[in-house]
Design a protein around this motif. Structure first.
Motif, PDB file in Angstrom:
ATOM      1  N   MET A 236       0.826  -1.207   0.000  1.00  0.00           N
ATOM      2  CA  MET A 236       0.000   0.000   0.000  1.00  0.00           C
ATOM      3  C   MET A 236       0.863   1.261   0.000  1.00  0.00           C
ATOM      4  N   ARG A 239       2.282   2.044  -3.488  1.00  0.00           N
ATOM      5  CA  ARG A 239       1.341   2.572  -4.485  1.00  0.00           C
ATOM      6  C   ARG A 239       0.611   3.809  -3.958  1.00  0.00           C
ATOM      7  N   HIS A 240       1.093   4.309  -2.769  1.00  0.00           N
ATOM      8  CA  HIS A 240       0.597   5.557  -2.179  1.00  0.00           C
ATOM      9  C   HIS A 240      -0.904   5.500  -1.907  1.00  0.00           C
ATOM     10  N   SER A 241      -1.356   4.376  -1.394  1.00  0.00           N
ATOM     11  CA  SER A 241      -2.756   4.235  -1.013  1.00  0.00           C
ATOM     12  C   SER A 241      -2.975   4.839   0.365  1.00  0.00           C
ATOM     13  N   PRO A 242      -4.169   5.287   0.656  1.00  0.00           N
ATOM     14  CA  PRO A 242      -4.475   5.743   2.026  1.00  0.00           C
ATOM     15  C   PRO A 242      -4.292   4.586   3.007  1.00  0.00           C
ATOM     16  N   THR A 247      -8.273   0.541   6.162  1.00  0.00           N
ATOM     17  CA  THR A 247      -7.802   0.213   4.809  1.00  0.00           C
ATOM     18  C   THR A 247      -6.843  -0.970   4.823  1.00  0.00           C
ATOM     19  N   GLU A 251      -7.174  -4.535   2.827  1.00  0.00           N
ATOM     20  CA  GLU A 251      -6.071  -5.105   2.058  1.00  0.00           C
ATOM     21  C   GLU A 251      -5.760  -6.517   2.542  1.00  0.00           C
TER      22      GLU A 251
END
Length: 370
Positions: A236, A239-242, A247, A251
């Motif tokens: 995460m 890929r610069h996900s919150p 979250t 995942e």
């Protein structure tokens, strides 16, 4: 040379490994024909497996070789060997020397006997160093276990390289690298579990550090669930996900981590108590993984040395192969503990002066007074 028929043969050990008989044959050859010592010049007393054999070989090396013709007629030199050897092994007797002479099938085969002795000495030396590595990696009394373990690993690597030069490959004996024996996964200690939980919670709160901690991998964790959550966090972050507990929980579900034994609330609880910094806990986990790998490496090499069917060259190949995983961990440890060097700013060259307008008047001539 005096002979006492009632003396017992100190080497009367049954059963005995083949190298023991090779030692006896070599010593018998040297007692019969002392000039053959030059054919075993590469041996040291420590290469022999018993105190009596070491004492006799030391005595043979320390005394000048006798005249062959005189040696064939008298026992003077043998008496001197026995007297010298008894300073280190008082139980040696004349019958012992007679037994060694009888144990030598062919004195001219002394180089072959010496090679056998050298091979088993190398095997014992490698085993002892592997045992030291495994013991050091698990010694709780050391103030700096990583430094001590890396030192022992360096010594082991140097020994393997030195022995490899003495035992080159033999084309007449193809042999695959033996598979390392299976390693029982060490049970997760409570301290290790707590450190992994702190890392996961702290990284969830400070995810920016996860992308920079590429030196830590899921294989470094003791519990599969923790390894899976770390994989989720790093994926995460890259890929610069919150990132927050919810979250990460989603995942984890996408990654197949949620089973009937693991409830969503359990994972949420794991990720909500950050303490300290992710890099601190990451280095603690990596240190534990490094020491565990060193312990397993030492045990693997020790197990290989106990397999008499492996010839010396392939034993050393297997030992070098066993060090591969440990060395990769060592590289990551060096990366994790090396101080970060700030990038240097490129120095800008001074701008060239701008061209001015063309000069239309002749330059003023300056006269220097006489």
């Amino acid at each position: 040379m005096p002979h006492t028929p009632d003396d017992d043969d100190l080497d009367d050990v049954d059963p005995a490994p083949p190298v023991y008989h090779a030692e006896r044959a070599l010593l018998g050859a040297l007692l019969l024909e002392p000039r053959r010592l030059q054919e075993a010049a590469h041996l040291v007393p420590e290469a022999f497996s018993t105190a009596e054999h070491r004492a006799l070989f030391t005595a043979i090396r320390s005394l000048p070789a006798p005249d062959p013709a005189r040696h064939a007629r008298t026992t003077t030199w043998l008496d001197r060997v026995l007297a010298t050897a008894r300073r280190q092994a008082r139980g040696l007797t004349a019958s012992h020397l007679h037994g060694l002479v009888r144990a030598c099938p062919q004195p001219r085969h002394a180089p072959a006997y010496a090679r056998i002795v050298q091979t088993e000495h190398a095997r014992r030396t490698l085993r002892a160093q592997a045992q030291r590595l495994a013991h050091t990696a698990t010694d709780p009394t050391l103030p700096d276990p990583v430094h001590a373990t890396l030192t022992e690993a360096d010594t082991l690597t140097t020994l393997i390289e030195e022995l490899s030069a003495r035992f080159p490959p033999r084309p007449d004996s193809p042999h695959p690298i033996p598979t390392p024996p299976p390693t029982d996964r060490n049970p997760a200690h409570q301290e290790a579990v707590e450190e992994e939980l702190l890392l996961l919670a702290t990284t969830t709160a400070h995810p920016a550090e996860a992308e920079r901690m590429r030196w830590l991998t899921p294989d470094d964790f003791t519990l599969p669930l923790h390894a899976g959550l770390w994989r989720c966090l790093t994926t995460m972050a890259r890929r610069h996900s919150p990132i927050d507990p919810v979250t990460v929980l989603w995942e984890a579900q996408q990654g197949g981590l949620l089973t009937s034994d693991i409830e969503p609330t359990e994972i949420l609880g794991l990720l909500t108590e950050p303490v300290g910094s992710p890099s601190h806990w990451g280095r603690r986990i990596l240190q534990r993984a490094l020491l565990t790998a060193a312990h397993h490496t030492g045990r693997h090499i020790e197990a290989h040395t106990k397999n008499p069917a492996i010839n010396p060259h392939h034993l050393l190949l297997a030992s070098r192969h066993s060090l591969t995983n440990f060395n990769s961990l060592r590289v990551r440890w060096n990366h994790a503990t090396s101080p970060l060097t700030p990038p240097s700013r490129p120095t800008r060259a001074p701008a060239p002066p701008r061209a001015g307008p063309p000069c239309t008047t002749p330059p003023t001539t300056v006269r220097i007074p006489r």
